[in-house]
Design a protein around this motif. Sequence first.
Motif, PDB file in Angstrom:
ATOM      1  N   GLU A  98      -4.709  30.425   0.803  1.00 24.81           N
ATOM      2  CA  GLU A  98      -3.813  31.581   0.772  1.00 24.81           C
ATOM      3  C   GLU A  98      -4.631  32.829   0.481  1.00 24.81           C
ATOM      4  O   GLU A  98      -5.554  32.806  -0.336  1.00 24.81           O
ATOM      5  N   THR A 135      -2.696  31.359   4.922  1.00 25.12           N
ATOM      6  CA  THR A 135      -1.328  31.790   4.656  1.00 25.12           C
ATOM      7  C   THR A 135      -1.360  33.073   3.832  1.00 25.12           C
ATOM      8  O   THR A 135      -2.328  33.351   3.123  1.00 25.12           O
ATOM      9  N   SER A 137       1.876  35.679   1.869  1.00 23.33           N
ATOM     10  CA  SER A 137       3.315  35.687   1.602  1.00 23.33           C
ATOM     11  C   SER A 137       3.791  37.011   1.013  1.00 23.33           C
ATOM     12  O   SER A 137       4.104  37.099  -0.179  1.00 23.33           O
ATOM     13  N   ALA A 166       6.744  31.596  -6.071  1.00 19.56           N
ATOM     14  CA  ALA A 166       6.769  32.827  -5.278  1.00 19.56           C
ATOM     15  C   ALA A 166       6.627  34.054  -6.165  1.00 19.56           C
ATOM     16  O   ALA A 166       7.130  34.093  -7.284  1.00 19.56           O
ATOM     17  N   VAL A 173       6.610  33.758   4.512  1.00 18.31           N
ATOM     18  CA  VAL A 173       5.403  32.957   4.686  1.00 18.31           C
ATOM     19  C   VAL A 173       4.865  33.225   6.085  1.00 18.31           C
ATOM     20  O   VAL A 173       5.556  33.019   7.076  1.00 18.31           O
TER      21      VAL A 173
END
Length: 179
Positions: A98, A135, A137, A166, A173
């Motif tokens: 991420e 990823t 977010s 989160a 996402v």
Amino acid sequence: MTEIIHGRLVTLRIATPVDRRPIFDWLTNSDLTSQMMGPPTYPDNKIPTWNEFIEDYKQYFFDSTQPLLGRCFVIEVNSEPVGQINHDKVYPPDNTTELDIWLKDSRYTSKGYGTDAIITLCNYLTKTLDCQKFTISPSRHNINAIKAYKKAGFSETDMTIDPSMADCHDAVVMIKYAS
């Protein structure tokens, strides 16, 4: 000598322990902070204290001792720091990680620096750690971030994040695969 990763518009310099406090300040005390966290727009994503930040961004993010667990990079333009980008733990089997990014202040937005930093870091992580999936977010409210991530090759998904993990209740996402 500090490793420098060259992008089209930016260079990424692996962050060191002396970068930790400025990076925290860019996150929590910038004219961009309210676009990423804190009330009134993000009441569920409070601005972290220094102690909360160092708990989340552990020492190895700044000393390069455990790159598979995460690392921060200072985004520079003409040797001037303009922000930070980092990756989190690299997870097998597809070496997913991420990303997170923030700029120092609004003077550096809308110039392509963030998009270039993301592309540059993804390419670097693919070459050095064989990362195949990335990823990110952002909040659905952070329209400019979503646009920048799409320009960097990310696509929105219908995946959701466990609310306890989160940063905000409306996280989008987004995924990018190595090319």
